[in-house]
Motif scaffolding. Structure first.
Motif, PDB file in Angstrom:
ATOM      1  N   THR A  29      33.436  27.426  50.694  1.00  0.00           N
ATOM      2  CA  THR A  29      34.274  26.974  49.587  1.00  0.00           C
ATOM      3  C   THR A  29      35.719  27.403  49.760  1.00  0.00           C
ATOM      4  OG1 THR A  29      32.377  26.982  48.095  1.00  0.00           O
ATOM      5  CG2 THR A  29      34.557  27.046  47.075  1.00  0.00           C
ATOM      6  N   ALA A  30      35.939  28.621  50.197  1.00  0.00           N
ATOM      7  CA  ALA A  30      37.308  29.103  50.384  1.00  0.00           C
ATOM      8  C   ALA A  30      38.051  28.254  51.413  1.00  0.00           C
ATOM      9  CB  ALA A  30      37.312  30.574  50.795  1.00  0.00           C
ATOM     10  N   ASP A  31      37.386  27.927  52.522  1.00  0.00           N
ATOM     11  CA  ASP A  31      38.006  27.064  53.531  1.00  0.00           C
ATOM     12  C   ASP A  31      38.322  25.691  52.945  1.00  0.00           C
ATOM     13  OD1 ASP A  31      37.929  28.956  55.544  1.00  0.00           O
ATOM     14  OD2 ASP A  31      36.049  28.218  56.400  1.00  0.00           O
ATOM     15  N   MET A  32      37.378  25.145  52.214  1.00  0.00           N
ATOM     16  CA  MET A  32      37.574  23.831  51.613  1.00  0.00           C
ATOM     17  C   MET A  32      38.760  23.839  50.661  1.00  0.00           C
ATOM     18  SD  MET A  32      36.915  22.100  48.486  1.00  0.00           S
ATOM     19  CE  MET A  32      35.619  23.012  47.683  1.00  0.00           C
ATOM     20  N   LEU A  33      38.869  24.868  49.838  1.00  0.00           N
ATOM     21  CA  LEU A  33      39.965  24.930  48.871  1.00  0.00           C
ATOM     22  C   LEU A  33      41.326  25.134  49.535  1.00  0.00           C
ATOM     23  CD1 LEU A  33      38.270  26.981  46.024  1.00  0.00           C
ATOM     24  CD2 LEU A  33      38.717  24.502  46.085  1.00  0.00           C
ATOM     25  N   ARG A  34      41.313  25.659  50.764  1.00  0.00           N
ATOM     26  CA  ARG A  34      42.572  25.830  51.511  1.00  0.00           C
ATOM     27  C   ARG A  34      43.064  24.537  52.149  1.00  0.00           C
ATOM     28  NH1 ARG A  34      40.516  31.000  52.757  1.00  0.00           N
ATOM     29  NH2 ARG A  34      39.483  30.263  54.636  1.00  0.00           N
ATOM     30  N   ARG A  64      27.426  15.901  47.211  1.00  0.00           N
ATOM     31  CA  ARG A  64      28.003  17.209  47.546  1.00  0.00           C
ATOM     32  C   ARG A  64      29.524  17.121  47.655  1.00  0.00           C
ATOM     33  NH1 ARG A  64      29.306  19.617  52.502  1.00  0.00           N
ATOM     34  NH2 ARG A  64      29.403  21.876  52.412  1.00  0.00           N
ATOM     35  N   ILE A  65      30.005  16.094  48.322  1.00  0.00           N
ATOM     36  CA  ILE A  65      31.450  15.943  48.503  1.00  0.00           C
ATOM     37  C   ILE A  65      32.111  15.500  47.203  1.00  0.00           C
ATOM     38  CG2 ILE A  65      33.252  14.783  49.852  1.00  0.00           C
ATOM     39  CD1 ILE A  65      31.539  16.944  51.340  1.00  0.00           C
ATOM     40  N   GLN A  66      31.394  14.789  46.362  1.00  0.00           N
ATOM     41  CA  GLN A  66      31.935  14.461  45.042  1.00  0.00           C
ATOM     42  C   GLN A  66      32.276  15.747  44.295  1.00  0.00           C
ATOM     43  OE1 GLN A  66      29.262  11.852  42.881  1.00  0.00           O
ATOM     44  NE2 GLN A  66      29.107  10.456  44.629  1.00  0.00           N
ATOM     45  N   GLN A  67      31.326  16.677  44.275  1.00  0.00           N
ATOM     46  CA  GLN A  67      31.548  17.948  43.578  1.00  0.00           C
ATOM     47  C   GLN A  67      32.684  18.747  44.217  1.00  0.00           C
ATOM     48  OE1 GLN A  67      30.338  18.699  40.604  1.00  0.00           O
ATOM     49  NE2 GLN A  67      29.484  16.656  40.771  1.00  0.00           N
ATOM     50  N   ARG A  68      32.713  18.768  45.547  1.00  0.00           N
ATOM     51  CA  ARG A  68      33.781  19.494  46.237  1.00  0.00           C
ATOM     52  C   ARG A  68      35.146  18.845  45.992  1.00  0.00           C
ATOM     53  NH1 ARG A  68      32.804  22.556  51.666  1.00  0.00           N
ATOM     54  NH2 ARG A  68      31.685  24.269  50.712  1.00  0.00           N
TER      55      ARG A  68
END
Length: 149
Positions: A29-34, A64-68
């Motif tokens: 999640t941290a990588d995704m948010l960056r 999954r990608i919708q939520q992300r």
């Protein structure tokens, strides 16, 4: 009434680091948010929103990608910074289905980075823009709604 539709991946969220549509969501999640925004996306969308009666995000991705995607948009304060209503997000599982959402929402102007999506929405959207960068796209959209500089 004019209604704007905007894709998310590679139009708002920068996915240029990998080959797939959602490669920028791999990792934790941290990588995704960056993952950064596409340069100028928030600013251009914030300038376009007042020119339209409604603005919608329309994106193709699985659950999954919708939520992300929603998590990323909220984390980066997209809705507050652009003026897009947080409830104005639609997802589909296949790119051609974006045309169904555009017809249902009566989208008049649609921005997407995929030529096959532009082809799919063209029968139901008066103005479809193949996204390359925000300065060019914003100018084209403004020109079609009489919101020139």
């Amino acid at each position: 009434m004019n209604r704007l539709g905007v894709d998310i991946g590679r139009v708002i969220i920068d996915g240029s680091s990998g080959p797939g549509d959602t490669s920028f969501f791999s990792g934790d999640t941290a990588d995704m948010l960056r993952t950064p925004a596409v340069p100028g996306a928030f600013e251009a969308i914030a300038r376009l929103v007042p020119l339209f009666d409604e603005t919608w995000l329309v994106s193709k991705c699985g659950p999954r990608i919708q939520q992300r995607s929603l998590q990323w948009l909220r984390h980066h304060h997209f809705f507050t910074r652009t003026g897009v209503a947080e409830g104005n997000v639609r997802f589909c599982l296949r790119r051609p289905e974006k045309a169904i959402h555009c017809a249902d929402l009566r989208i008049t102007h649609f921005i997407d980075d995929k030529p096959d999506v532009i082809a799919a929405v063209t029968p139901v959207v008066a103005h479809a823009y193949l996204f390359k960068n925000w300065p060019t796209t914003e100018a084209a959209v403004r020109g079609s709604v009489g919101g020139g500089w």
